[in-house]
Every structure is written in structure tokens, then in C-alpha cells.
Design an enzyme around this catalytic site. Structure first.
Site, PDB file in Angstrom:
ATOM      1  N   GLU A 169       0.804  -1.051   0.087  1.00  0.00           N
ATOM      2  CA  GLU A 169      -0.046   0.075   0.069  1.00  0.00           C
ATOM      3  C   GLU A 169       0.914   1.202   0.008  1.00  0.00           C
ATOM      4  O   GLU A 169       0.538   2.006  -0.580  1.00  0.00           O
ATOM      5  CB  GLU A 169      -0.886  -0.101   1.242  1.00  0.00           C
ATOM      6  CG  GLU A 169      -2.340  -0.646   1.175  1.00  0.00           C
ATOM      7  CD  GLU A 169      -3.123   0.258   0.182  1.00  0.00           C
ATOM      8  OE1 GLU A 169      -2.986   1.267  -0.305  1.00  0.00           O
ATOM      9  OE2 GLU A 169      -4.364  -0.589   0.126  1.00  0.00           O
TER      10      GLU A 169
ATOM     11  N   GLU B 155       1.979   6.388  -7.185  1.00  0.00           N
ATOM     12  CA  GLU B 155       0.783   7.362  -7.465  1.00  0.00           C
ATOM     13  C   GLU B 155       1.442   8.685  -7.224  1.00  0.00           C
ATOM     14  O   GLU B 155       1.090   9.476  -8.187  1.00  0.00           O
ATOM     15  CB  GLU B 155      -0.342   7.239  -6.533  1.00  0.00           C
ATOM     16  CG  GLU B 155      -1.635   6.112  -6.763  1.00  0.00           C
ATOM     17  CD  GLU B 155      -2.505   5.887  -5.740  1.00  0.00           C
ATOM     18  OE1 GLU B 155      -3.048   4.983  -5.805  1.00  0.00           O
ATOM     19  OE2 GLU B 155      -2.730   6.592  -4.884  1.00  0.00           O
TER      20      GLU B 155
END
Ligand SMILES: Nc1ncnc2c1ncn2[C@@H]1O[C@H](COP(=O)(O)OP(=O)(O)OP(=O)(O)O)[C@@H](O)[C@H]1O
Length: 151
Positions: free
Chosen positions: A91, A98
């Protein structure tokens, strides 16, 4: 013919080599404690901004707590902890990817940006499914036993 040997770096040239390797870095953590501070800042950022990260932290904490409560074997608790840690780690990597993609392409659409983000999200999903399967396999039998024995 004698092999070519590069001269060993002297004490004076070593700091230059190190800074040359990281010459694009805006700042370099000066010691281990500062490195931990930045690493913690990354975890806090992901927790505050990524809903999926918060959900995974809660589910992983629950799975580990349940495995301790149900007195699973040490190796079984370790397996649940390792698979949970992998989900949270991916994560964080997903959040980093991102950010890098957004930094690179800004708000424009790019097929490679889509591939990078989709693959990073896919990596999280694969790890989460494996962690779920492992937790279900290890936790459900003793949990069902506990529930049935109290009926
Ligand atoms: N610059 C872009 N170019 C092309 N597609 C993009 C771009 N940015 C986002 N996308 C698409 O939108 C999806 C969602 O992007 P976003 O940055 O919102 O990730 P996210 O929803 O926060 O992902 P996650 O749920 O894994 O945290 C990506 O998986 C990708 O398919």
C-alpha cells in the site's frame, strides 16, 4: 598482462562519490533518527490520505489480535503478521508510485501512467487476497470451534 585496477577511493574522495550518487536529491537524511522520522512521515501521510491503507491497517490489526486471542501457534501468528505486513508495505509503495506518476504527468492522461497505477493497485490487491486466504485458513477453524463450544 596485468588487469586494470581502479584506484581505491581515498578518504577525501569518498564524500564526493556519495554526494555524486545522490546529486539529484534535494535533501539527504543526515542520520538514522532523521531517516526514521521521514519514514514515519510517509506512513502518517498514507494513513491520512489513503482510505484503503486505513482499511488494511484495521483489518490487519484485527487479524493479528484475533490470532493471539485464539492462541494460534507462534508460526501461524507469524505467517498472518508477514502477509499483513506485505499488504501494508505494498500500500505504501502504491502510494509512492501514485505520487511519482502524478508528479510526472500532472493532471494529463497518459497510457503509461494508467499502466503504472493499475499495476501498483493490482499488486496491493493480489497481496490482500493472499492475506485474506491465509487468515481465513488459519483463523476460521479455531473461531468456529470457539463459537460452537459456546452455543
Ligand atoms: N494520469 C493518468 N493517466 C491515465 N490514467 C490515470 C491517470 N491517473 C489515474 N488514472 C487512472 O485512474 C485510476 C485511479 O487513479 P488514482 O490516482 O485515483 O488512484 P487511487 O484510486 O488512489 O488508487 P488506489 O485505490 O490504489 O489508491 C488509476 O488506477 C488509473 O487507471
Amino acid at each position: 598482462m596485468s588487469p586494470k585496477v581502479s584506484p581505491s577511493p581515498t578518504n577525501n574522495s569518498l564524500p564526493m562519490l556519495v554526494s555524486k550518487d545522490r546529486e539529484l536529491s534535494w535533501q539527504i537524511a543526515s542520520n538514522l533518527l532523521i531517516s526514521f522520522k521521514y519514514a514515519w512521515a510517509g506512513i502518517v501521510y498514507a494513513f491520512q490520505t489513503q482510505r484503503n491503507f486505513r482499511i488494511h491497517v484495521a483489518v490487519c490489526a484485527l487479524a493479528i489480535a484475533l490470532s493471539i486471542f485464539l492462541r494460534l501457534e507462534t508460526v501461524e501468528i507469524s505467517i498472518i503478521a508477514i502477509t499483513s505486513g506485505l499488504v501494508l508495505t505494498l500500500e505504501l509503495v502504491n502510494t509512492a508510485i501514485e505520487s511519482i506518476v502524478d508528479l510526472t504527468v500532472k493532471q494529463s492522461y497518459h497510457e503509461l501512467a494508467k499502466i503504472a497505477k493499475d499495476c501498483a493497485a493490482g499488486a496491493v490487491m493480489v497481496s490482500a487476497l493472499v492475506a485474506l486466504l491465509v487468515a481465513a485458513t488459519l483463523l476460521l477453524p479455531p473461531l468456529a470451534g470457539l463459537i460452537l463450544s459456546n452455543l
